[in-house]
Design an enzyme around this catalytic site. Structure first.
Site, PDB file in Angstrom:
ATOM      1  N   ASP A 260       0.814  -1.208   0.000  1.00 10.70           N
ATOM      2  CA  ASP A 260       0.000   0.000   0.000  1.00 10.70           C
ATOM      3  C   ASP A 260       0.854   1.267   0.000  1.00 10.70           C
ATOM      4  O   ASP A 260       1.993   1.265   0.479  1.00 10.70           O
ATOM      5  CB  ASP A 260      -0.900   0.035   1.235  1.00 10.70           C
ATOM      6  CG  ASP A 260      -1.868  -1.127   1.300  1.00 10.70           C
ATOM      7  OD1 ASP A 260      -2.134  -1.723   0.240  1.00 10.70           O
ATOM      8  OD2 ASP A 260      -2.344  -1.438   2.404  1.00 10.70           O
ATOM      9  N   LYS A 261       0.251   2.347  -0.466  1.00 12.99           N
ATOM     10  CA  LYS A 261       0.917   3.654  -0.490  1.00 12.99           C
ATOM     11  C   LYS A 261       1.495   4.003   0.873  1.00 12.99           C
ATOM     12  O   LYS A 261       2.641   4.426   0.978  1.00 12.99           O
ATOM     13  CB  LYS A 261      -0.076   4.724  -0.939  1.00 12.99           C
ATOM     14  CG  LYS A 261       0.457   6.143  -0.827  1.00 12.99           C
ATOM     15  CD  LYS A 261      -0.611   7.169  -1.183  1.00 12.99           C
ATOM     16  CE  LYS A 261      -0.117   8.587  -0.967  1.00 12.99           C
ATOM     17  NZ  LYS A 261      -1.156   9.604  -1.274  1.00 12.99           N
TER      18      LYS A 261
END
Length: 309
Positions: A140-141
């Site tokens: 994930d970011k």
């Protein structure tokens, strides 16, 4: 251009139309929905045009003309990246928190792929196409840590097979709210898109198989440091699974506790700290490790001090 039709029920009555469309259509932001409304791509069944702040009524029939995707040129960008290992076949990168892995709506540049294209030129696997060259798996970011990138199709196929059959091991550490009762265990709950909030994932009966193994490493006052090993790689898997048992990851903006004292962190305390795989050319077993980043250890040290006093 394609058309989708939405019949509004009582549950969504009173909601702004731009918010509703961003929830129902994957990858569509509120600003994109507002732009479609201004261009008259969104209309009531009677042919009436709408304003972006229109509030839905039960029984509304909304017609949405979805523009065809435009070809996007992925531009190489000179963005610093932390390369742990590189040879002719693979690159292992320690991704910083806040960096998106590959371009998508709302993030067409500044991604890891843009940085890799600058670093590697055309020496990346093409299996995932122009948008995701070399990308075998994602994190994930707002999660930091290790991921492996394929520099050719042979390496990509080998790595993808290892991930699919679980011979490639991906291990994470996180700090969660509360103290799990058991020191170790397995969460096996299917994960799919949230039924009403399209930005989130959720445990749903018809979701895809998701298996997370966990172990408590340290217990603090009201929190715990945990390690996780994934058998599957669903979007937001650890975050969803931990939230489902009442121990969300601190700082998680989607699944965390909104009034937790660490909720102002810019991203969750979740780090991919170890990656093990068989080299796609030599077959050698390789293990890479990344130390916990400063933002993570700062929280950990604070909790240690509070627990000891």
């Amino acid at each position: 251009m394609t058309e989708q039709i939405f019949l509004i029920d009582g549950e969504h009555a009173g909601k702004r139309i731009d918010s509703y469309l961003s929830e129902q259509l994957t990858g569509v932001t509120r600003s994109m929905a507002q732009n479609w409304i201004e261009q008259k791509y969104v209309m009531l069944e009677q042919g009436s045009t709408l304003k972006k702040n229109y509030k839905l009524a039960a029984g509304d029939c909304i017609h949405v003309q979805i523009p065809d995707a435009q070809a996007v040129e992925i531009v190489p960008q000179d963005i610093p990246i932390d390369i742990i290992y590189e040879d002719a076949d693979i690159i292992v990168v320690n991704k910083a928190r806040g960096m998106v892995v590959h371009p998508a709506a709302g993030n067409w540049d500044g991604t890891l792929v843009n940085a890799l294209m600058f670093h590697c030129g055309d020496r990346l696997s093409g299996i995932n196409g122009e948008i995701r060259p070399g990308i075998v798996h994602r994190i994930d970011k707002d999660t930091s840590g290790l991921l492996v990138v394929a520099k050719n199709d042979r390496a990509h196929q080998s790595l993808a097979e290892q991930i699919a059959c679980h011979s490639a091991a991906r291990e994470y550490q996180a700090i969660v709210v509360g103290n799990p009762r058991a020191d170790s265990g397995t969460i096996e709950q299917p994960i799919g898109r949230h039924k009403t909030d399209r930005k989130k994932m959720a445990i749903v009966p018809d979701g895809r198989e998701a298996i997370t193994h966990y172990q408590v490493l340290e217990r603090y006052r009201g929190y715990a440091l945990m390690a996780f090993q994934l058998e599957t790689g669903r979007t937001h898997q650890i975050r969803v699974h931990m939230a489902s048992i009442g121990h969300p990851i601190i700082g998680d903006p989607l699944y965390g506790i909104k009034k937790d004292r660490f909720s102002n962190l810019e991203g969750q305390c979740l780090h991919a700290y170890r990656l093990s795989l068989d080299h796609p050319r030599t077959g050698e077993r390789m293990t890479f490790e990344s130390p916990l980043p400063p933002y993570f250890t700062a929280v950990q040290n604070k909790l240690v001090r509070e627990t000891e006093t």
